[in-house]
Design a protein around this motif. Structure first.
Motif, PDB file in Angstrom:
ATOM      1  N   HIS A 202       0.843  -1.202   0.000  1.00 28.17           N
ATOM      2  CA  HIS A 202       0.000   0.000   0.000  1.00 28.17           C
ATOM      3  C   HIS A 202       0.877   1.250   0.000  1.00 28.17           C
ATOM      4  O   HIS A 202       0.989   1.954   1.005  1.00 28.17           O
ATOM      5  CB  HIS A 202      -0.928  -0.002   1.213  1.00 28.17           C
ATOM      6  CG  HIS A 202      -2.123  -0.884   1.078  1.00 28.17           C
ATOM      7  ND1 HIS A 202      -3.238  -0.521   0.362  1.00 28.17           N
ATOM      8  CD2 HIS A 202      -2.374  -2.128   1.565  1.00 28.17           C
ATOM      9  CE1 HIS A 202      -4.140  -1.487   0.414  1.00 28.17           C
ATOM     10  NE2 HIS A 202      -3.635  -2.476   1.132  1.00 28.17           N
ATOM     11  N   THR A 203       1.498   1.549  -1.153  1.00 30.15           N
ATOM     12  CA  THR A 203       2.216   2.816  -1.304  1.00 30.15           C
ATOM     13  C   THR A 203       1.231   3.953  -1.560  1.00 30.15           C
ATOM     14  O   THR A 203       1.464   5.095  -1.158  1.00 30.15           O
ATOM     15  CB  THR A 203       3.205   2.732  -2.480  1.00 30.15           C
ATOM     16  OG1 THR A 203       2.531   2.168  -3.600  1.00 30.15           O
ATOM     17  CG2 THR A 203       4.388   1.858  -2.126  1.00 30.15           C
ATOM     18  N   LEU A 204       0.155   3.646  -2.245  1.00 30.14           N
ATOM     19  CA  LEU A 204      -0.879   4.632  -2.547  1.00 30.14           C
ATOM     20  C   LEU A 204      -1.682   4.951  -1.289  1.00 30.14           C
ATOM     21  O   LEU A 204      -2.089   4.041  -0.572  1.00 30.14           O
ATOM     22  CB  LEU A 204      -1.814   4.068  -3.621  1.00 30.14           C
ATOM     23  CG  LEU A 204      -2.964   4.954  -4.077  1.00 30.14           C
ATOM     24  CD1 LEU A 204      -2.447   6.075  -4.948  1.00 30.14           C
ATOM     25  CD2 LEU A 204      -3.997   4.117  -4.841  1.00 30.14           C
ATOM     26  N   PRO A 205      -1.932   6.236  -0.986  1.00 27.24           N
ATOM     27  CA  PRO A 205      -2.779   6.555   0.167  1.00 27.24           C
ATOM     28  C   PRO A 205      -4.165   5.928   0.010  1.00 27.24           C
ATOM     29  O   PRO A 205      -4.813   6.079  -1.026  1.00 27.24           O
ATOM     30  CB  PRO A 205      -2.859   8.085   0.143  1.00 27.24           C
ATOM     31  CG  PRO A 205      -1.650   8.525  -0.604  1.00 27.24           C
ATOM     32  CD  PRO A 205      -1.409   7.466  -1.634  1.00 27.24           C
ATOM     33  N   MET A 206      -4.612   5.233   1.034  1.00 27.29           N
ATOM     34  CA  MET A 206      -5.906   4.553   0.954  1.00 27.29           C
ATOM     35  C   MET A 206      -7.064   5.524   0.808  1.00 27.29           C
ATOM     36  O   MET A 206      -8.112   5.165   0.264  1.00 27.29           O
ATOM     37  CB  MET A 206      -6.115   3.678   2.189  1.00 27.29           C
ATOM     38  CG  MET A 206      -5.154   2.525   2.316  1.00 27.29           C
ATOM     39  SD  MET A 206      -5.482   1.590   3.834  1.00 27.29           S
ATOM     40  CE  MET A 206      -3.967   0.637   3.970  1.00 27.29           C
ATOM     41  N   PHE A 207      -6.913   6.767   1.306  1.00 30.67           N
ATOM     42  CA  PHE A 207      -8.017   7.726   1.166  1.00 30.67           C
ATOM     43  C   PHE A 207      -8.229   8.099  -0.288  1.00 30.67           C
ATOM     44  O   PHE A 207      -9.312   8.544  -0.672  1.00 30.67           O
ATOM     45  CB  PHE A 207      -7.736   8.996   1.989  1.00 30.67           C
ATOM     46  CG  PHE A 207      -6.739   9.940   1.346  1.00 30.67           C
ATOM     47  CD1 PHE A 207      -7.117  10.785   0.315  1.00 30.67           C
ATOM     48  CD2 PHE A 207      -5.418   9.970   1.770  1.00 30.67           C
ATOM     49  CE1 PHE A 207      -6.194  11.648  -0.279  1.00 30.67           C
ATOM     50  CE2 PHE A 207      -4.496  10.817   1.181  1.00 30.67           C
ATOM     51  CZ  PHE A 207      -4.892  11.652   0.153  1.00 30.67           C
ATOM     52  N   HIS A 208      -7.220   7.937  -1.116  1.00 29.09           N
ATOM     53  CA  HIS A 208      -7.242   8.419  -2.490  1.00 29.09           C
ATOM     54  C   HIS A 208      -8.091   7.495  -3.360  1.00 29.09           C
ATOM     55  O   HIS A 208      -7.650   6.434  -3.783  1.00 29.09           O
ATOM     56  CB  HIS A 208      -5.814   8.486  -3.035  1.00 29.09           C
ATOM     57  CG  HIS A 208      -5.661   9.387  -4.225  1.00 29.09           C
ATOM     58  ND1 HIS A 208      -6.300   9.166  -5.414  1.00 29.09           N
ATOM     59  CD2 HIS A 208      -4.937  10.535  -4.399  1.00 29.09           C
ATOM     60  CE1 HIS A 208      -5.971  10.109  -6.277  1.00 29.09           C
ATOM     61  NE2 HIS A 208      -5.157  10.952  -5.680  1.00 29.09           N
ATOM     62  N   ALA A 209      -9.348   7.891  -3.609  1.00 29.20           N
ATOM     63  CA  ALA A 209     -10.287   7.075  -4.390  1.00 29.20           C
ATOM     64  C   ALA A 209     -10.306   5.648  -3.854  1.00 29.20           C
ATOM     65  O   ALA A 209     -10.308   4.677  -4.605  1.00 29.20           O
ATOM     66  CB  ALA A 209      -9.930   7.101  -5.877  1.00 29.20           C
ATOM     67  N   ASN A 210     -10.340   5.543  -2.510  1.00 32.28           N
ATOM     68  CA  ASN A 210     -10.382   4.235  -1.840  1.00 32.28           C
ATOM     69  C   ASN A 210      -9.234   3.335  -2.287  1.00 32.28           C
ATOM     70  O   ASN A 210      -9.409   2.143  -2.533  1.00 32.28           O
ATOM     71  CB  ASN A 210     -11.726   3.552  -2.101  1.00 32.28           C
ATOM     72  CG  ASN A 210     -12.894   4.433  -1.736  1.00 32.28           C
ATOM     73  OD1 ASN A 210     -12.919   5.047  -0.673  1.00 32.28           O
ATOM     74  ND2 ASN A 210     -13.863   4.543  -2.643  1.00 32.28           N
ATOM     75  N   GLY A 211      -8.034   3.934  -2.354  1.00 33.16           N
ATOM     76  CA  GLY A 211      -6.883   3.152  -2.793  1.00 33.16           C
ATOM     77  C   GLY A 211      -7.071   2.578  -4.177  1.00 33.16           C
ATOM     78  O   GLY A 211      -6.535   1.514  -4.502  1.00 33.16           O
ATOM     79  N   TRP A 212      -7.817   3.323  -5.018  1.00 33.44           N
ATOM     80  CA  TRP A 212      -8.139   2.938  -6.392  1.00 33.44           C
ATOM     81  C   TRP A 212      -8.944   1.628  -6.443  1.00 33.44           C
ATOM     82  O   TRP A 212      -9.077   1.016  -7.504  1.00 33.44           O
ATOM     83  CB  TRP A 212      -6.898   2.802  -7.264  1.00 33.44           C
ATOM     84  CG  TRP A 212      -6.126   4.077  -7.439  1.00 33.44           C
ATOM     85  CD1 TRP A 212      -6.488   5.330  -7.027  1.00 33.44           C
ATOM     86  CD2 TRP A 212      -4.841   4.223  -8.061  1.00 33.44           C
ATOM     87  NE1 TRP A 212      -5.503   6.240  -7.360  1.00 33.44           N
ATOM     88  CE2 TRP A 212      -4.482   5.605  -7.987  1.00 33.44           C
ATOM     89  CE3 TRP A 212      -3.954   3.326  -8.658  1.00 33.44           C
ATOM     90  CZ2 TRP A 212      -3.291   6.084  -8.503  1.00 33.44           C
ATOM     91  CZ3 TRP A 212      -2.756   3.811  -9.170  1.00 33.44           C
ATOM     92  CH2 TRP A 212      -2.424   5.178  -9.096  1.00 33.44           C
ATOM     93  N   GLY A 213      -9.475   1.192  -5.290  1.00 26.85           N
ATOM     94  CA  GLY A 213     -10.255  -0.043  -5.250  1.00 26.85           C
ATOM     95  C   GLY A 213      -9.442  -1.272  -4.896  1.00 26.85           C
ATOM     96  O   GLY A 213      -9.994  -2.369  -4.754  1.00 26.85           O
ATOM     97  N   ARG A 229       3.016   3.420   5.886  1.00 30.30           N
ATOM     98  CA  ARG A 229       2.402   4.640   6.428  1.00 30.30           C
ATOM     99  C   ARG A 229       2.843   5.887   5.685  1.00 30.30           C
ATOM    100  O   ARG A 229       2.019   6.739   5.354  1.00 30.30           O
ATOM    101  CB  ARG A 229       2.747   4.759   7.920  1.00 30.30           C
ATOM    102  CG  ARG A 229       2.141   5.980   8.613  1.00 30.30           C
ATOM    103  CD  ARG A 229       2.493   5.959  10.100  1.00 30.30           C
ATOM    104  NE  ARG A 229       2.092   7.177  10.772  1.00 30.30           N
ATOM    105  CZ  ARG A 229       0.880   7.406  11.282  1.00 30.30           C
ATOM    106  NH1 ARG A 229      -0.058   6.495  11.150  1.00 30.30           N
ATOM    107  NH2 ARG A 229       0.608   8.543  11.892  1.00 30.30           N
ATOM    108  N   LYS A 230       4.133   6.006   5.447  1.00 30.57           N
ATOM    109  CA  LYS A 230       4.667   7.211   4.806  1.00 30.57           C
ATOM    110  C   LYS A 230       5.608   6.800   3.674  1.00 30.57           C
ATOM    111  O   LYS A 230       6.431   5.906   3.830  1.00 30.57           O
ATOM    112  CB  LYS A 230       5.396   8.088   5.817  1.00 30.57           C
ATOM    113  CG  LYS A 230       4.467   8.656   6.899  1.00 30.57           C
ATOM    114  CD  LYS A 230       5.200   9.564   7.869  1.00 30.57           C
ATOM    115  CE  LYS A 230       4.244  10.134   8.919  1.00 30.57           C
ATOM    116  NZ  LYS A 230       4.938  11.003   9.900  1.00 30.57           N
TER     117      LYS A 230
END
Length: 507
Positions: A202-213, A229-230
């Motif tokens: 999970h490099t992509l922030p989960m808030f961002h469009a729900n982690g793209w799904g 986390r960061k």
């Protein structure tokens, strides 16, 4: 026969088929106690406990429950614990400033907010009675037994409201239904080949469009999910090495950081001939694509979409027909945003704007009927991006919306202008995106101001009111700004010197 498509399907399959498989490796270094390593049986139990807690707190079906957190196992579980039993998850961008968070919580009508301890200061005192801090009183949320109140599943019900910057000074809440998220996740997973041999980072922030799904798609296939986390290039490489990661999603700037870190890596760079890197957020330079493929040895996959489309609209992945072409030509072909994903229809209108029809297009903007009608005019979603479609492949060449994409994050130029104009010395302000090798685009402000205001003063003014990534990185003072006869800023003229000689007006 028909049954409603809901996000609970992904969790149900995970716990049915892979109950004892490792589901989540939580971030070890965080202010709330790490949840460590969880199986899919654990995730199911924790999600049910969270839903029972919401029942006992009197949070009804359809209520909005916000989560303000960096990537964490608790946030990941909330995608299921909140939405699977009929509430609406509101994932909030953790990079926002307090006034921005206040606006989202108020506009969404959030009845409760879960917050990471490091971010608790961003939640106003007015919300204190409706705030749960991760890591505090964990037993009340995560250790309940029994069954949540049943929900009469409805695939047309809102599952999440995701706030995105647009052409207005305030973010809009994108209402995504269970059907939107279900079809996005399954289509996305199919196109990038998610399978039960994968390990996802999970490099992509989960808030961002729900982690793209991806939280949904990977869970359904029993994928081990490693929480980061960061973002840090060297740490990404270490996690890929330690956990044998095979799949990740990221903006181009994140992969640039990985490439920088790889220069100091001793031995073979981890993930060679194993990692699939899915890239979106800004059109990546051809040279970046070449370096990802050659220096890292990772497969490069590009997608295009928006929060309003859940987000998947197009996919660009290496094809057998291109194998005999030179590597630089392959990179050029992969640099296009892609061909329509299964079930997606794309076209451009007379002005060149990209229009889309897809089952994953949003239900609308939360309590914004006029904006919803404009975005869905004529039965097509209006992306605000200008593009060309050739040989079935979309290439984004300009941005019709007044939005800057910096490091994969959307920045509303009007929002930044409003903040600048709130300074007493600023008389006029225009905010534009200019090309930058690292961030794709930098936020630049062109300002007409009294002598009392210097660059440092305006920078401080913005930092106190905006998330850091939205603040101008450069401020240039002008005697006047080009305007039309009706007084409208001619931003194409302001942008022109910075983009001269480029075939695309996005970077």
């Amino acid at each position: 026969m028909e049954f409603p498509l809901t996000v609970k399907d992904f969790l149900d399959r995970a716990v049915t088929v892979y109950p004892e498989r490792v589901a989540v490796v939580d971030e070890p270094d965080q202010p709330a106690p790490s949840l460590g390593t969880l199986t899919y049986r654990d995730v199911d139990r924790l999600a049910r406990s969270q839903a029972i807690a919401l029942d006992d707190m009197g949070i009804p079906v359809g209520a909005r429950v916000a989560v303000l957190s960096q990537n964490s196992a608790r946030l990941l579980i909330s995608f299921f614990g909140v939405s699977c039993w009929g509430r609406v998850l509101v994932p909030v961008n953790f990079r926002l400033a307090r006034p921005e968070v206040d606006y989202i919580l108020e506009q969404s009508g959030a009845e409760l907010v879960f917050v990471d301890p490091e971010l608790a200061h961003l939640v106003s005192s007015e919300m204190s009675e409706r705030t749960v801090v991760f890591g505090e009183n964990d037993d009340d949320i995560w250790n309940r037994t029994g069954e949540p109140n049943p929900w009469a599943a409805d695939e047309s019900a809102a599952a999440t409201v995701n706030y995105t910057s647009g052409t207005t000074s305030k973010p809009k809440g994108v209402v995504l239904t269970h059907r939107n998220l279900w079809l996005n996740a399954t289509t996305f997973g199919w196109h990038v080949g998610v399978n039960d041999d994968d390990v996802y980072l999970h490099t992509l922030p989960m808030f961002h469009a729900n982690g793209w799904g991806m939280p949904y798609a990977t869970s359904a296939m029993g994928v081990k999910q490693v929480v980061l986390r960061k973002v840090d290039g060297a740490e990404i490489l270490r996690r890929i090495d330690t956990h044998r990661v095979t799949l990740l999603c990221a903006a181009p700037t994140v992969l640039s950081a990985v490439l920088d870190a790889a220069q100091d890596w001793e031995g073979v760079v981890p993930g060679r001939d194993r990692v699939r890197a899915v890239v979106a957020g800004a059109p990546p330079p051809t040279r970046l694509i070449e370096r990802i493929r050659d220096e890292l040895g990772w497969e490069f996959i590009q997608i295009y979409g928006l929060t309003e489309t859940s987000p998947l609209l197009t996919v660009n992945r290496m094809r057998a027909e291109w194998c005999d072409k030179p590597r630089d030509e392959q990179a050029r072909l992969l640099g296009r945003q892609g061909a329509p994903a299964l079930g997606v229809r794309l076209r451009t209108d007379a002005s060149g704007e990209v229009l889309a029809q897809a089952n994953q297009c949003m239900a609308g903007y939360w309590e914004m009927e006029e904006e919803t009608a404009a975005a869905q005019e004529g039965g097509w979603f209006h992306s605000g991006d200008g593009g060309l479609i050739e040989d079935g492949y979309l290439t984004i060449i300009d941005r019709k919306k007044d939005v800057i994409v910096s490091g994969g994050e959307n920045v509303s130029s009007i929002e930044v202008e409003d903040v600048l104009l709130s300074h007493p010395s600023v008389r006029e302000a225009a905010v534009i995106g200019i090309p930058d090798q690292t961030w794709g685009e930098l936020v630049m402000a062109l300002v007409v101001a009294d002598n009392a205001a210097g660059e440092g003063e305006l920078m401080r003014h913005c930092r106190e009111r905006l998330a850091g990534y939205k603040c101008p990185k450069r401020i240039e003072f002008r005697e006047n700004l080009e305007r039309t006869a009706t007084g409208k800023l001619q931003k194409f003229l302001l942008r022109e010197p910075f983009w001269a000689g480029r075939t695309k007006q996005v970077n």
